[in-house]
Design a protein around this motif. Structure first.
Motif, short mmCIF file in Angstrom:
data_model
loop_
_atom_site.label_atom_id
_atom_site.label_comp_id
_atom_site.label_asym_id
_atom_site.label_seq_id
_atom_site.Cartn_x
_atom_site.Cartn_y
_atom_site.Cartn_z
N SER A 1 0.87 -1.28 0.11
CA SER A 1 -0.13 0.02 0.12
C SER A 1 0.81 1.25 0.00
O SER A 1 0.50 2.17 -0.49
CB SER A 1 -0.99 0.03 1.14
OG SER A 1 -0.25 0.01 2.36
N GLN A 2 2.16 1.23 0.52
CA GLN A 2 2.96 2.37 0.64
C GLN A 2 3.44 2.68 -0.61
O GLN A 2 4.02 3.92 -0.88
CB GLN A 2 4.05 2.08 1.55
CG GLN A 2 4.97 0.89 1.00
CD GLN A 2 6.01 0.84 2.15
OE1 GLN A 2 6.57 1.59 2.91
NE2 GLN A 2 6.62 -0.42 2.28
N GLN A 3 3.19 1.95 -1.57
CA GLN A 3 3.50 2.35 -3.00
C GLN A 3 2.85 3.56 -3.57
O GLN A 3 3.30 4.48 -4.56
CB GLN A 3 3.27 1.18 -3.99
CG GLN A 3 4.49 -0.02 -4.05
CD GLN A 3 3.90 -0.97 -4.98
OE1 GLN A 3 2.90 -0.84 -5.66
NE2 GLN A 3 4.47 -2.24 -4.73
N VAL A 4 1.66 4.00 -2.87
CA VAL A 4 1.24 5.27 -3.24
C VAL A 4 1.84 6.48 -2.81
O VAL A 4 1.26 7.57 -3.05
CB VAL A 4 -0.59 5.20 -2.88
CG1 VAL A 4 -1.29 4.09 -3.48
CG2 VAL A 4 -0.61 5.29 -1.44
N ASN A 5 2.29 6.22 -1.78
CA ASN A 5 2.99 7.56 -1.07
C ASN A 5 3.83 8.55 -2.03
O ASN A 5 3.34 9.66 -2.11
CB ASN A 5 3.89 7.17 -0.10
CG ASN A 5 3.14 6.50 1.13
OD1 ASN A 5 1.93 6.20 1.02
ND2 ASN A 5 3.92 5.96 2.49
N PRO A 6 4.59 7.94 -2.92
CA PRO A 6 5.41 8.98 -3.56
C PRO A 6 4.62 9.78 -4.66
O PRO A 6 4.72 10.75 -5.14
CB PRO A 6 6.51 8.20 -4.43
CG PRO A 6 6.42 6.76 -4.09
CD PRO A 6 5.37 6.91 -3.07
N LYS A 7 3.56 8.82 -5.34
CA LYS A 7 2.68 9.31 -6.23
C LYS A 7 1.53 10.49 -5.48
O LYS A 7 1.21 11.63 -6.26
CB LYS A 7 1.69 8.22 -6.85
CG LYS A 7 2.72 7.42 -7.84
CD LYS A 7 1.72 6.19 -8.49
CE LYS A 7 2.92 5.58 -9.40
NZ LYS A 7 2.25 4.36 -10.04
N ILE A 8 1.17 10.17 -4.33
CA ILE A 8 0.28 11.20 -3.60
C ILE A 8 1.12 12.43 -3.21
O ILE A 8 0.57 13.41 -3.31
CB ILE A 8 -0.42 10.32 -2.45
CG1 ILE A 8 -1.37 9.43 -3.00
CG2 ILE A 8 -1.15 11.40 -1.54
CD1 ILE A 8 -2.35 8.76 -2.15
N ALA A 9 2.47 11.96 -2.89
CA ALA A 9 3.27 13.38 -2.77
C ALA A 9 3.29 14.15 -3.69
O ALA A 9 3.18 15.36 -3.51
CB ALA A 9 4.51 12.64 -2.16
N GLU A 10 3.37 13.60 -5.09
CA GLU A 10 3.51 14.42 -6.09
C GLU A 10 2.37 15.09 -6.29
O GLU A 10 2.22 16.23 -6.62
CB GLU A 10 3.89 13.43 -7.25
CG GLU A 10 4.47 13.92 -8.49
CD GLU A 10 4.66 12.86 -9.68
OE1 GLU A 10 5.39 11.88 -9.31
OE2 GLU A 10 4.10 13.07 -10.63
N ILE A 11 1.23 14.54 -6.11
CA ILE A 11 -0.27 15.18 -6.37
C ILE A 11 -0.41 16.23 -5.33
O ILE A 11 -1.01 17.44 -5.62
CB ILE A 11 -1.45 14.08 -6.30
CG1 ILE A 11 -1.23 13.09 -7.39
CG2 ILE A 11 -2.57 14.83 -6.14
CD1 ILE A 11 -2.20 11.77 -7.30
N TRP A 12 -0.03 16.10 -4.12
CA TRP A 12 -0.15 17.12 -3.00
C TRP A 12 0.96 17.93 -3.15
O TRP A 12 0.85 18.94 -2.19
CB TRP A 12 -0.43 16.17 -1.85
CG TRP A 12 -1.55 15.61 -1.50
CD1 TRP A 12 -2.68 15.56 -2.35
CD2 TRP A 12 -1.61 14.70 -0.29
NE1 TRP A 12 -3.63 14.83 -1.73
CE2 TRP A 12 -2.85 13.98 -0.57
CE3 TRP A 12 -1.00 14.52 0.72
CZ2 TRP A 12 -3.67 13.22 0.50
CZ3 TRP A 12 -1.45 13.60 1.82
CH2 TRP A 12 -3.02 12.83 1.68
N LYS A 13 1.85 17.93 -4.02
CA LYS A 13 3.32 18.89 -3.74
C LYS A 13 3.79 18.63 -2.56
O LYS A 13 3.83 19.84 -2.00
CB LYS A 13 2.87 20.06 -4.65
CG LYS A 13 2.07 20.11 -5.81
CD LYS A 13 2.21 21.68 -6.28
CE LYS A 13 1.59 21.64 -7.80
NZ LYS A 13 0.65 20.63 -8.18
N SER A 14 3.92 17.59 -1.99
CA SER A 14 4.33 17.36 -0.43
C SER A 14 5.39 16.55 -0.60
O SER A 14 5.94 15.94 -1.63
CB SER A 14 3.29 17.16 0.48
OG SER A 14 2.71 15.78 0.28
N SER A 15 5.64 16.17 0.74
CA SER A 15 6.92 14.99 0.85
C SER A 15 6.14 13.57 1.10
O SER A 15 5.17 13.32 1.78
CB SER A 15 8.08 15.13 2.07
OG SER A 15 7.06 15.51 3.14
N ASP A 16 7.11 12.58 1.05
CA ASP A 16 6.64 11.18 1.39
C ASP A 16 6.42 11.20 3.09
O ASP A 16 5.30 10.62 3.31
CB ASP A 16 7.79 10.39 1.16
CG ASP A 16 7.75 9.05 0.31
OD1 ASP A 16 7.19 9.31 -0.74
OD2 ASP A 16 7.78 8.06 0.85
#
Ligand code: MN
Length: 249
Positions: free
Chosen positions: A210-225
Protein backbone atom coordinates in the motif's frame (compact mmCIF):
# COMPACT_ATOMS: atom_id res chain seq x y z
CA UNK A 1 1.88 0.97 7.26
CA UNK A 2 -1.84 0.74 6.66
CA UNK A 3 -3.99 -1.24 4.22
CA UNK A 4 -7.69 -0.40 4.58
CA UNK A 5 -9.02 -2.81 1.96
CA UNK A 6 -7.38 -6.18 1.51
CA UNK A 7 -8.77 -9.70 0.94
CA UNK A 8 -6.34 -11.45 3.27
CA UNK A 9 -8.15 -14.79 3.06
CA UNK A 10 -7.93 -14.94 -0.74
CA UNK A 11 -4.13 -15.15 -1.05
CA UNK A 12 -2.85 -18.66 -1.84
CA UNK A 13 -1.34 -18.93 1.68
CA UNK A 14 -3.26 -16.63 4.04
CA UNK A 15 -1.38 -17.88 7.11
CA UNK A 16 1.97 -16.84 5.58
CA UNK A 17 0.59 -13.42 4.63
CA UNK A 18 -0.77 -12.90 8.14
CA UNK A 19 2.59 -13.81 9.63
CA UNK A 20 4.30 -11.28 7.40
CA UNK A 21 1.67 -8.61 8.22
CA UNK A 22 2.47 -9.14 11.91
CA UNK A 23 6.23 -9.11 11.32
CA UNK A 24 6.08 -5.85 9.36
CA UNK A 25 3.58 -4.22 11.71
CA UNK A 26 0.97 -3.42 9.03
CA UNK A 27 -2.49 -2.26 10.13
CA UNK A 28 -4.99 -4.10 7.94
CA UNK A 29 -8.72 -3.91 7.44
CA UNK A 30 -9.42 -7.40 6.10
CA UNK A 31 -12.58 -7.23 4.03
CA UNK A 32 -14.56 -10.37 3.25
CA UNK A 33 -16.84 -11.39 0.40
CA UNK A 34 -19.37 -13.57 2.27
CA UNK A 35 -20.58 -13.93 5.88
CA UNK A 36 -19.07 -17.42 5.94
CA UNK A 37 -15.68 -16.06 4.90
CA UNK A 38 -15.97 -13.53 7.74
CA UNK A 39 -16.29 -16.33 10.28
CA UNK A 40 -13.23 -18.06 8.79
CA UNK A 41 -11.22 -14.84 8.81
CA UNK A 42 -11.98 -14.16 12.46
CA UNK A 43 -10.36 -17.49 13.31
CA UNK A 44 -7.40 -16.86 10.99
CA UNK A 45 -6.46 -13.53 12.56
CA UNK A 46 -7.27 -14.20 16.19
CA UNK A 47 -3.65 -13.73 17.26
CA UNK A 48 -2.98 -10.65 15.13
CA UNK A 49 -3.25 -7.35 16.98
CA UNK A 50 -3.28 -5.12 13.92
CA UNK A 51 -5.76 -6.93 11.68
CA UNK A 52 -9.44 -6.07 11.88
CA UNK A 53 -12.01 -8.10 9.96
CA UNK A 54 -14.99 -6.58 8.18
CA UNK A 55 -18.10 -8.62 7.45
CA UNK A 56 -19.18 -8.40 3.82
CA UNK A 57 -21.29 -9.66 0.97
CA UNK A 58 -19.58 -8.73 -2.29
CA UNK A 59 -21.90 -7.14 -4.90
CA UNK A 60 -20.59 -9.50 -7.59
CA UNK A 61 -21.89 -12.43 -5.52
CA UNK A 62 -25.28 -10.95 -4.68
CA UNK A 63 -27.10 -12.53 -7.65
CA UNK A 64 -26.31 -15.97 -6.24
CA UNK A 65 -26.05 -15.29 -2.53
CA UNK A 66 -28.53 -12.50 -1.73
CA UNK A 67 -30.21 -14.77 0.83
CA UNK A 68 -27.11 -14.39 2.98
CA UNK A 69 -28.14 -10.81 3.77
CA UNK A 70 -29.82 -12.09 6.95
CA UNK A 71 -26.57 -13.69 8.09
CA UNK A 72 -24.69 -10.49 7.24
CA UNK A 73 -27.12 -8.42 9.32
CA UNK A 74 -26.78 -10.82 12.23
CA UNK A 75 -22.95 -10.79 12.18
CA UNK A 76 -22.86 -6.99 11.88
CA UNK A 77 -23.82 -6.78 15.54
CA UNK A 78 -20.41 -8.22 16.47
CA UNK A 79 -18.04 -5.91 14.56
CA UNK A 80 -17.42 -2.22 13.87
CA UNK A 81 -16.43 -2.97 10.28
CA UNK A 82 -18.52 -3.86 7.25
CA UNK A 83 -17.21 -4.68 3.76
CA UNK A 84 -16.96 -5.47 1.05
CA UNK A 85 -20.45 -4.33 0.19
CA UNK A 86 -21.79 -2.05 -2.52
CA UNK A 87 -23.00 -2.20 -6.10
CA UNK A 88 -21.27 -3.29 -9.32
CA UNK A 89 -22.84 -1.93 -12.50
CA UNK A 90 -20.51 -3.50 -15.04
CA UNK A 91 -22.20 -5.43 -17.90
CA UNK A 92 -21.87 -8.91 -16.36
CA UNK A 93 -23.67 -7.74 -13.21
CA UNK A 94 -26.32 -5.32 -14.49
CA UNK A 95 -29.00 -8.04 -14.32
CA UNK A 96 -28.71 -8.13 -10.52
CA UNK A 97 -28.39 -4.37 -10.06
CA UNK A 98 -31.81 -3.97 -8.42
CA UNK A 99 -31.09 -6.82 -6.06
CA UNK A 100 -27.64 -5.40 -5.29
CA UNK A 101 -29.23 -2.03 -4.48
CA UNK A 102 -31.68 -3.68 -2.08
CA UNK A 103 -29.01 -5.78 -0.35
CA UNK A 104 -26.68 -2.78 -0.01
CA UNK A 105 -29.52 -0.59 1.31
CA UNK A 106 -30.47 -3.26 3.85
CA UNK A 107 -26.86 -3.43 5.09
CA UNK A 108 -26.70 0.38 5.39
CA UNK A 109 -29.98 0.48 7.36
CA UNK A 110 -28.79 -2.29 9.66
CA UNK A 111 -25.56 -0.35 10.29
CA UNK A 112 -27.62 2.68 11.33
CA UNK A 113 -29.78 0.57 13.59
CA UNK A 114 -26.57 -0.65 15.29
CA UNK A 115 -25.32 2.89 15.87
CA UNK A 116 -23.11 3.26 12.78
CA UNK A 117 -20.28 1.20 11.25
CA UNK A 118 -17.14 1.80 9.20
CA UNK A 119 -18.11 0.48 5.77
CA UNK A 120 -15.77 -0.33 2.86
CA UNK A 121 -17.77 0.12 -0.33
CA UNK A 122 -17.44 -1.09 -3.92
CA UNK A 123 -18.97 1.26 -6.51
CA UNK A 124 -17.59 0.23 -9.92
CA UNK A 125 -19.82 1.56 -12.71
CA UNK A 126 -22.49 2.28 -10.11
CA UNK A 127 -21.29 5.34 -8.19
CA UNK A 128 -24.60 7.17 -8.68
CA UNK A 129 -26.66 4.31 -7.26
CA UNK A 130 -24.24 3.79 -4.38
CA UNK A 131 -24.47 7.47 -3.49
CA UNK A 132 -28.28 7.39 -3.72
CA UNK A 133 -28.31 4.64 -1.09
CA UNK A 134 -25.77 6.44 1.11
CA UNK A 135 -27.69 9.71 0.87
CA UNK A 136 -30.91 8.00 1.81
CA UNK A 137 -29.69 5.85 4.69
CA UNK A 138 -26.36 6.90 6.19
CA UNK A 139 -26.25 9.21 9.18
CA UNK A 140 -24.02 7.57 11.80
CA UNK A 141 -21.88 5.27 9.66
CA UNK A 142 -18.63 6.21 7.93
CA UNK A 143 -18.66 5.10 4.29
CA UNK A 144 -15.24 4.50 2.71
CA UNK A 145 -15.46 4.38 -1.08
CA UNK A 146 -12.76 1.94 -2.11
CA UNK A 147 -11.05 2.38 -5.52
CA UNK A 148 -13.54 5.05 -6.56
CA UNK A 149 -13.65 5.31 -10.36
CA UNK A 150 -16.83 7.24 -11.03
CA UNK A 151 -17.26 10.58 -12.75
CA UNK A 152 -15.96 13.75 -11.09
CA UNK A 153 -19.48 15.01 -10.34
CA UNK A 154 -20.12 11.83 -8.30
CA UNK A 155 -16.84 12.32 -6.47
CA UNK A 156 -18.00 15.82 -5.49
CA UNK A 157 -21.32 14.42 -4.35
CA UNK A 158 -19.53 11.74 -2.30
CA UNK A 159 -17.40 14.40 -0.63
CA UNK A 160 -20.54 16.42 0.22
CA UNK A 161 -22.08 13.27 1.70
CA UNK A 162 -19.11 12.86 4.05
CA UNK A 163 -17.56 9.80 2.37
CA UNK A 164 -13.96 8.75 2.91
CA UNK A 165 -11.80 7.21 0.18
CA UNK A 166 -9.28 4.38 0.10
CA UNK A 167 -6.83 4.47 -2.78
CA UNK A 168 -4.28 1.94 -3.96
CA UNK A 169 -1.32 1.55 -6.30
CA UNK A 170 -3.46 0.07 -9.11
CA UNK A 171 -5.83 3.05 -9.03
CA UNK A 172 -2.94 5.51 -9.18
CA UNK A 173 -1.49 3.86 -12.28
CA UNK A 174 -4.27 5.43 -14.36
CA UNK A 175 -4.45 9.10 -15.25
CA UNK A 176 -8.13 9.24 -14.34
CA UNK A 177 -7.44 7.63 -10.95
CA UNK A 178 -4.76 10.20 -10.18
CA UNK A 179 -7.05 13.05 -11.27
CA UNK A 180 -9.75 11.81 -8.89
CA UNK A 181 -7.29 11.47 -6.01
CA UNK A 182 -6.22 15.07 -6.60
CA UNK A 183 -9.80 16.18 -5.85
CA UNK A 184 -10.24 14.14 -2.66
CA UNK A 185 -10.01 15.94 0.70
CA UNK A 186 -6.63 15.05 2.18
CA UNK A 187 -8.14 14.45 5.61
CA UNK A 188 -10.39 11.67 4.25
CA UNK A 189 -7.96 9.49 2.26
CA UNK A 190 -6.51 6.16 3.37
CA UNK A 191 -4.21 3.73 1.55
CA UNK A 192 -5.35 0.30 0.38
CA UNK A 193 -4.21 -2.48 -1.93
CA UNK A 194 -7.31 -4.55 -2.83
CA UNK A 195 -4.90 -7.49 -2.92
CA UNK A 196 -4.83 -10.13 -4.20
CA UNK A 197 -7.30 -8.89 -6.84
CA UNK A 198 -5.21 -5.84 -7.66
CA UNK A 199 -1.70 -6.33 -8.94
CA UNK A 200 1.39 -4.28 -9.60
CA UNK A 201 1.19 -5.35 -13.25
CA UNK A 202 2.96 -8.67 -12.61
CA UNK A 203 2.03 -10.13 -9.24
CA UNK A 204 -0.76 -9.55 -6.71
CA UNK A 205 -0.27 -6.60 -4.38
CA UNK A 206 0.58 -7.54 -0.79
CA UNK A 207 -0.78 -5.50 2.16
CA UNK A 208 2.58 -3.75 2.72
CA UNK A 209 2.60 -2.64 -0.93
CA UNK A 210 0.00 0.00 0.00
CA UNK A 211 2.94 2.34 0.62
CA UNK A 212 3.60 2.38 -3.12
CA UNK A 213 0.99 5.14 -3.29
CA UNK A 214 3.04 7.47 -1.07
CA UNK A 215 5.41 8.97 -3.69
CA UNK A 216 2.56 9.38 -6.19
CA UNK A 217 0.32 11.11 -3.68
CA UNK A 218 3.23 13.26 -2.53
CA UNK A 219 3.53 14.41 -6.12
CA UNK A 220 -0.21 15.14 -6.38
CA UNK A 221 -0.18 17.06 -3.08
CA UNK A 222 3.14 18.73 -3.92
CA UNK A 223 4.41 17.52 -0.56
CA UNK A 224 6.83 14.91 0.79
CA UNK A 225 6.63 11.18 1.41
CA UNK A 226 6.88 11.87 5.14
CA UNK A 227 3.90 14.24 5.01
CA UNK A 228 1.81 11.64 3.17
CA UNK A 229 2.72 8.99 5.73
CA UNK A 230 1.86 11.20 8.69
CA UNK A 231 -1.42 12.32 7.06
CA UNK A 232 -2.44 8.69 6.52
CA UNK A 233 -1.54 7.89 10.12
CA UNK A 234 -3.60 10.75 11.53
CA UNK A 235 -6.55 9.98 9.22
CA UNK A 236 -6.45 6.37 10.32
CA UNK A 237 -6.32 7.31 13.99
CA UNK A 238 -9.13 9.83 13.62
CA UNK A 239 -11.34 7.26 11.93
CA UNK A 240 -10.63 4.47 14.39
CA UNK A 241 -10.11 6.25 17.66
CA UNK A 242 -13.33 8.19 17.24
CA UNK A 243 -15.62 7.39 20.20
CA UNK A 244 -18.04 4.55 19.66
CA UNK A 245 -21.39 5.94 18.52
CA UNK A 246 -24.22 5.49 20.98
CA UNK A 247 -26.71 2.89 19.84
CA UNK A 248 -30.39 3.81 20.05
CA UNK A 249 -31.47 0.40 18.82
MN1 MN B 1 -12.02 -5.65 -2.99
Amino acid sequence: MIDTHCHVDLYPSPAKVIKEIDRRGVYVLAVTTTPKAYRGNIRLVENSKRIRVAVGLHPELVAERHREIDELCKLMAGTRYVGEVGIDGSPEHTASRGLQFDVFSTALCRAEELGGKIISIHSRSASGLVLDAIEKHVVKSTPILHWFSGPLRDLKRAIDLGCWFSVGPAMLRSKKGSELVAQMPIDRILPETDGPFASDGKSPLMPWDSQQVNPKIAEIWKSSDAFVRSTFRSNFERLLVRPEPVSHA
